[in-house]
Design an enzyme around this catalytic site. Structure first.
Site, PDB file in Angstrom:
ATOM      1  N   HIS A 187      -0.323  -3.045  11.201  1.00 33.93           N
ATOM      2  CA  HIS A 187       0.888  -3.813  11.600  1.00 33.93           C
ATOM      3  C   HIS A 187       1.381  -3.468  12.887  1.00 33.93           C
ATOM      4  CE1 HIS A 187       1.435  -5.726   7.623  1.00 33.93           C
ATOM      5  NE2 HIS A 187       1.241  -4.697   6.936  1.00 33.93           N
ATOM      6  N   GLN A 214       0.763  -1.164   0.110  1.00 35.99           N
ATOM      7  CA  GLN A 214       0.091   0.007   0.006  1.00 35.99           C
ATOM      8  C   GLN A 214       0.818   1.333  -0.082  1.00 35.99           C
ATOM      9  OE1 GLN A 214      -3.492  -0.608   2.539  1.00 35.99           O
ATOM     10  NE2 GLN A 214      -4.339   1.537   2.241  1.00 35.99           N
ATOM     11  N   GLN A 238       0.625 -11.545  10.188  1.00 39.54           N
ATOM     12  CA  GLN A 238       1.104 -10.403   9.435  1.00 39.54           C
ATOM     13  C   GLN A 238       0.461  -9.188   9.737  1.00 39.54           C
ATOM     14  OE1 GLN A 238      -0.167  -9.451   5.728  1.00 39.54           O
ATOM     15  NE2 GLN A 238       1.832  -9.687   4.712  1.00 39.54           N
ATOM     16  N   SER A 294       3.793  -6.246   2.882  1.00 37.96           N
ATOM     17  CA  SER A 294       2.668  -6.255   3.373  1.00 37.96           C
ATOM     18  C   SER A 294       1.561  -6.847   2.438  1.00 37.96           C
ATOM     19  CB  SER A 294       1.993  -4.874   3.706  1.00 37.96           C
ATOM     20  OG  SER A 294       0.798  -4.870   4.496  1.00 37.96           O
ATOM     21  N   LEU A 295       0.641  -6.293   1.951  1.00 39.42           N
ATOM     22  CA  LEU A 295      -0.319  -6.823   0.863  1.00 39.42           C
ATOM     23  C   LEU A 295       0.352  -7.459  -0.321  1.00 39.42           C
ATOM     24  CD1 LEU A 295      -1.426  -5.390  -1.913  1.00 39.42           C
ATOM     25  CD2 LEU A 295      -1.851  -3.577  -0.549  1.00 39.42           C
ATOM     26  N   ARG A 298      -9.512  -8.056   3.940  1.00 36.93           N
ATOM     27  CA  ARG A 298      -8.324  -7.571   4.586  1.00 36.93           C
ATOM     28  C   ARG A 298      -8.384  -5.988   4.536  1.00 36.93           C
ATOM     29  NH1 ARG A 298      -3.155  -6.193   3.834  1.00 36.93           N
ATOM     30  NH2 ARG A 298      -1.344  -6.996   5.168  1.00 36.93           N
TER      31      ARG A 298
END
Length: 312
Positions: free
Chosen positions: A203, A9, A252, A94-95, A119
């Site tokens: 996170h 992102q 995560q 991340s994603l 998500r």
């Protein structure tokens, strides 16, 4: 050895994927499948905006993935270079870990789009708007950032979210704690702290409600075998077992993105060339982590053609 890496992102921008879609039916098919999966013309938002709609977490996450996979499909279908044959490893920020799994045939495209939509919604819903915040600490290594986060917490959540590279660490937590950290940054030998334009504190432990929702979703749609090994964000280590990866994807949501360590682990395992698929965000970070490694960003048809010729 080549590693294919996938951005997270913040890499979204208006017009992303539009030129690829115009030039390649294989790219168009990716965007059409994602639109159908989400029952939304996400491709139109990516192309035309408004930007405020594209940056919504629930849109940005599947959009970034769709752009990465469309880029990869063009490389595979139009230029005949498959990830399985070209890459020795995959990883994502991340994603981007979901993009990497989709690229390695662990998740289907429709399933990946739906998981990332959920998500994004789950992460947004986990903390009321205004309660949390994130900040980038520039000129900070992980040790300085850790000391600062502990000092700024004062009973609230203030945690390391992303260990991006030797000069940039992102912290996440309660808004007041993040504000304190920004104010204290120079006293801790950090150049400065910049609050990030995000709508939730990703996170960190405040994301626990989102982790529970993803645990249920991944239980219904678990990852399958992947065609190449993956380096996971939360361990910075190689994963080949889908059941282990399923658990790591849940961790995560609240866990640290150990990007710097992931890159170093891949280098230690023989990766010499990092190829960023669908963005130009990770390559500069990798350049600061592993200056001797080669980096390539694949965004345009020209990028893809040049890479395919070089690796034919």
């Amino acid at each position: 050895m080549i590693a294919f890496v996938f951005p997270g992102q913040g890499s979204q921008k208006l017009g992303m994927g539009a030129d690829l879609a115009q030039a390649s039916e294989h790219a168009r098919h990716v965007f059409e499948e994602v639109d159908e999966a989400l029952k939304q013309k996400l491709s139109a938002v990516m192309r035309d905006g408004p930007e405020s709609e594209l940056t919504l977490t629930s849109n940005a996450q599947p959009a970034i993935m769709a752009n990465s996979i469309a880029t990869l499909r063009v490389l595979e279908k139009d230029f005949g270079l498959s990830l399985e044959n070209a890459a020795g490893a995959v990883a994502g920020h991340s994603l981007g870990e979901y993009s990497a799994l989709c690229a390695a045939d662990s998740f289907g495209l429709t399933a990946t789009a739906k998981l990332l939509r959920l998500r994004g919604i789950a992460m947004q819903d986990a903390v009321p708007i205004g309660v949390g915040a994130m900040a980038a600490l520039l000129g900070a290594d992980i040790d300085k950032a850790t000391v600062l986060a502990e000092a700024a917490a004062e009973g609230q959540v203030c945690e390391i979210a992303n260990d991006n590279d030797p000069t940039q660490v992102v912290i996440s937590g309660h808004r007041e704690a993040i504000d304190r950290a920004i104010a204290m940054a120079k006293d801790h030998g950090i150049k400065r702290g910049i609050k990030l334009p995000v709508s939730a504190p990703f996170h960190c432990s405040l994301m626990q409600p989102a982790a529970l929702r993803m645990k249920m979703a991944l239980g219904d749609n678990p990852p399958k075998e992947f065609t190449v090994p993956l380096y996971a964000n939360v361990t910075a280590g190689k994963v080949t077992d889908p059941a282990e990866e399923q658990e790591l994807l849940v961790e995560q949501v609240t866990g640290r993105v150990r990007w710097r360590e992931s890159v170093l682990a891949m280098v230690d395992d023989g990766v010499e060339h990092f190829v960023e698929v669908g963005g130009k965000v990770l390559a500069p970070m990798i350049g600061r982590i592993a200056p001797d490694a080669k980096t390539t960003s694949l965004v345009t048809m020209e990028d893809l053609e040049a890479f395919a010729k070089e690796n034919a």
